[in-house]
Design a protein around this motif. Structure first.
Motif, PDB file in Angstrom:
ATOM      1  N   GLY A  61       0.718  -1.156   0.060  1.00  0.00           N
ATOM      2  CA  GLY A  61      -0.056   0.018   0.048  1.00  0.00           C
ATOM      3  C   GLY A  61       0.814   1.361   0.046  1.00  0.00           C
ATOM      4  N   ASP A  62       0.299   2.402   0.006  1.00  0.00           N
ATOM      5  CA  ASP A  62       0.758   3.567  -0.185  1.00  0.00           C
ATOM      6  C   ASP A  62       1.566   3.973   0.964  1.00  0.00           C
ATOM      7  N   THR A  63       1.296   3.551   2.295  1.00  0.00           N
ATOM      8  CA  THR A  63       1.812   3.911   3.503  1.00  0.00           C
ATOM      9  C   THR A  63       3.313   3.339   3.371  1.00  0.00           C
ATOM     10  N   LEU A  64       3.416   2.060   2.788  1.00  0.00           N
ATOM     11  CA  LEU A  64       4.864   1.542   2.861  1.00  0.00           C
ATOM     12  C   LEU A  64       5.684   2.249   1.852  1.00  0.00           C
ATOM     13  N   LYS A  65       4.992   2.927   0.685  1.00  0.00           N
ATOM     14  CA  LYS A  65       5.601   3.415  -0.406  1.00  0.00           C
ATOM     15  C   LYS A  65       6.321   4.602   0.173  1.00  0.00           C
ATOM     16  N   ALA A  66       5.194   5.381   1.083  1.00  0.00           N
ATOM     17  CA  ALA A  66       5.841   6.364   1.634  1.00  0.00           C
ATOM     18  C   ALA A  66       7.004   6.426   2.323  1.00  0.00           C
ATOM     19  N   TYR A  67       6.869   5.528   3.315  1.00  0.00           N
ATOM     20  CA  TYR A  67       7.967   5.102   4.203  1.00  0.00           C
ATOM     21  C   TYR A  67       9.230   4.883   3.511  1.00  0.00           C
ATOM     22  N   LEU A  68       9.010   3.799   2.505  1.00  0.00           N
ATOM     23  CA  LEU A  68      10.508   3.546   1.737  1.00  0.00           C
ATOM     24  C   LEU A  68      10.983   4.466   0.886  1.00  0.00           C
ATOM     25  N   THR A  69      10.104   5.206   0.175  1.00  0.00           N
ATOM     26  CA  THR A  69      10.668   6.396  -0.601  1.00  0.00           C
ATOM     27  C   THR A  69      11.155   7.612   0.131  1.00  0.00           C
ATOM     28  N   ALA A  70      10.580   7.850   1.353  1.00  0.00           N
ATOM     29  CA  ALA A  70      10.900   8.888   1.918  1.00  0.00           C
ATOM     30  C   ALA A  70      12.603   8.616   2.493  1.00  0.00           C
ATOM     31  N   GLY A  71      12.574   7.350   2.976  1.00  0.00           N
ATOM     32  CA  GLY A  71      13.756   6.844   3.708  1.00  0.00           C
ATOM     33  C   GLY A  71      14.888   6.529   2.709  1.00  0.00           C
ATOM     34  N   ARG A  72      14.477   6.413   0.967  1.00  0.00           N
ATOM     35  CA  ARG A  72      15.298   6.319   0.317  1.00  0.00           C
ATOM     36  C   ARG A  72      16.026   7.577  -0.104  1.00  0.00           C
ATOM     37  N   ILE A  73      15.103   8.757  -0.204  1.00  0.00           N
ATOM     38  CA  ILE A  73      15.351  10.135  -0.155  1.00  0.00           C
ATOM     39  C   ILE A  73      16.503  10.415   0.745  1.00  0.00           C
ATOM     40  N   PHE A  74      15.985  10.082   2.072  1.00  0.00           N
ATOM     41  CA  PHE A  74      16.906  10.599   3.292  1.00  0.00           C
ATOM     42  C   PHE A  74      18.434   9.907   3.175  1.00  0.00           C
ATOM     43  N   HIS A  75      18.368   8.742   2.930  1.00  0.00           N
ATOM     44  CA  HIS A  75      19.435   7.678   2.757  1.00  0.00           C
ATOM     45  C   HIS A  75      20.426   8.614   1.949  1.00  0.00           C
ATOM     46  N   TYR A  76      20.152   9.035   0.683  1.00  0.00           N
ATOM     47  CA  TYR A  76      21.003   9.408  -0.416  1.00  0.00           C
ATOM     48  C   TYR A  76      21.196  10.877   0.000  1.00  0.00           C
ATOM     49  N   LEU A  77      20.610  11.648   0.657  1.00  0.00           N
ATOM     50  CA  LEU A  77      20.792  13.041   1.183  1.00  0.00           C
ATOM     51  C   LEU A  77      22.106  12.661   2.249  1.00  0.00           C
ATOM     52  N   TRP A  78      21.901  11.638   2.854  1.00  0.00           N
ATOM     53  CA  TRP A  78      23.024  11.717   4.201  1.00  0.00           C
ATOM     54  C   TRP A  78      24.381  11.001   3.412  1.00  0.00           C
ATOM     55  N   ALA A  79      24.257   9.865   2.624  1.00  0.00           N
ATOM     56  CA  ALA A  79      25.105   9.277   2.247  1.00  0.00           C
ATOM     57  C   ALA A  79      25.961   9.830   0.825  1.00  0.00           C
ATOM     58  N   GLU A  80      25.027  10.122   0.031  1.00  0.00           N
ATOM     59  CA  GLU A  80      25.258  10.609  -1.443  1.00  0.00           C
ATOM     60  C   GLU A  80      24.498  12.088  -1.584  1.00  0.00           C
TER      61      GLU A  80
END
Length: 411
Positions: A61-80
């Motif tokens: 569902g969209d809630t899992l997509k929201a969590y994973l997409t936001a997490g992916r963006i934050f991961h790259y903002l921090w690491a790359e």
């Protein structure tokens, strides 16, 4: 199913508690009503339940997509950072656009959950909640509760704006915030958590603004446009009609609404419903909780479709359509609300603005039911119309309640 780290989630719970404590301190400092504490705690708990529902019950569902997409963006903002910026602001440059999507699809299993190689359903919303993801320490349940907390504060802003405009009894807050479907479906990392209160606030702002310096209403409508662009004309239309309520203007608005329904909304709803029920596109549709509605995408067919859809949207699911426990909860709520609504309508003293709000709510609910064949989606999105109905009934009840309050007590 999403795999969660207990230690990580525990940190998220602690961070959420800290943010809730800070908000409670600000509530006391600014002398806001005590019941707001109860509302926000209930919203946070509902956010946890909402998160469990999607992660463990639906497993998608969209809630899992929201969590994973936001997490992916934050991961790259921090690491790359260079890739993170491209992913966050991809529309600002063709190079960022290409790099952003390359990064997005590069590591589909970054968080151990494959949610299909597809573009997120609402990428703008997922970017907006990146700060909430960071504030929750990157925890799944923490993000759900942080989104619920922000949604609760926005709902309170909308409530206050309408309260100042209508001057209805303050007790309306019990239904406004604690109506079960509103408490559940406007909590958690779902765009309706933010979009619904923004629409309500934007409508009240349009109906009451007296100075262009009140830019907060413009900001709310801009953000709403990124989340649910179709809700912007609803907010503006209801706000302006309420502001300049006159019988001739409302009559013209009703005629115009049904013309738009027949020529634009009806055919679009038909196409949307047909696609949503296509097993080739949605293989799980046979197992979903759906309701079928038959109408033709012509002008008069669309009008008839709206008439057929309204009972489903207003009172569904009906007893013979209940096949799952959640459907029973949806039904119990709308049946109870329907009974209360009929009782309140008998006591109400009707005026043009009350009729406008109730009529707008009915129109929205019917349109949503025309397009949405899934009971869960309908139960969530009909709130966009139910809130205007609640406001209209409260406005109609206002004289009766004031008379009761000023009635002299018997010795």
């Amino acid at each position: 199913m999403l795999t969660l780290d207990p230690l990580h989630e525990s940190i998220g719970f602690l961070l959420t508690g800290g943010w809730l404590g800070y908000v409670s301190y600000q509530i006391e400092r600014h002398r806001q009503p005590p019941w707001l504490h109860l509302v926000l705690v209930a919203k946070v708990i509902a956010g946890w339940i909402f998160g469990w529902l999607y992660a463990s019950y639906y497993c998608h569902g969209d809630t899992l997509k929201a969590y994973l997409t936001a997490g992916r963006i934050f991961h790259y903002l921090w690491a790359e950072p260079q890739n993170g910026i491209a992913l966050l602001f991809r529309e600002l440059s063709p190079q960022w656009e290409a790099r952003g999507w390359e990064v997005f699809f590069r590591d589909i299993h970054l968080y151990g959950y494959d949610y299909e190689w597809s573009e997120p359903s609402n990428y703008v919303f997922y970017r907006l909640i990146v700060p909430l993801y960071a504030a929750a320490g990157g925890s799944y349940y923490g993000l759900q509760s942080m989104a619920a907390l922000v949604g609760g504060l926005l709902s309170y802003a909308a409530y206050r704006r309408w309260q100042k405009l209508l001057h209805v009894p303050t007790g309306i807050w019990v239904i406004w915030f604690l109506m079960p479907s509103a408490l559940l479906w406007t909590s958690g990392a779902l765009r309706d958590t933010i979009a619904l209160p923004l629409m309500l606030y934007g409508a009240a702002w349009t109906a009451s603004v007296h100075s262009v310096r009140e830019a907060i209403g413009v900001l709310s409508l801009i953000v709403l446009g990124f989340l649910r662009v179709e809700a912007v004309p609803v907010a503006l239309g209801i706000g302006f009609l309420y502001r300049w309520a006159a019988l001739g203007l409302l009559t013209a608005a009703v005629i115009s609404s049904f013309i738009v329904l027949g020529w634009i909304i009806g055919p679009w709803s038909y196409a949307y419903r047909t696609e949503a029920l296509n097993p080739a596109i949605h293989p799980d549709v046979a197992e979903a909780s759906v309701f079928f509605l038959h109408y033709q995408p012509t002008f008069w067919g669309s009008i008839i479709g709206w008439i057929k859809a309204l009972p489903y949207g207003l009172l569904g699911p009906f007893p013979w359509q209940i096949k799952k426990p959640l459907l029973l909860l949806y039904g119990l709520e709308v049946w109870a609300m329907g009974a209360l609504g009929l009782y309140w309508m008998r006591r109400g003293r009707w005026n043009l603005r009350a009729v406008l709000l109730i009529g707008a709510g009915l129109f929205i609910i019917g349109v949503i039911a025309m397009a949405m064949p899934y009971w869960g989606t309908l139960a969530r999105q009909r709130l966009y119309g139910l809130y205007f109905m609640i406001l209209g009934i409260a406005l109609a009840l206002k004289p009766a309640l004031e008379q009761t309050e000023h009635r002299p007590s018997q010795p």
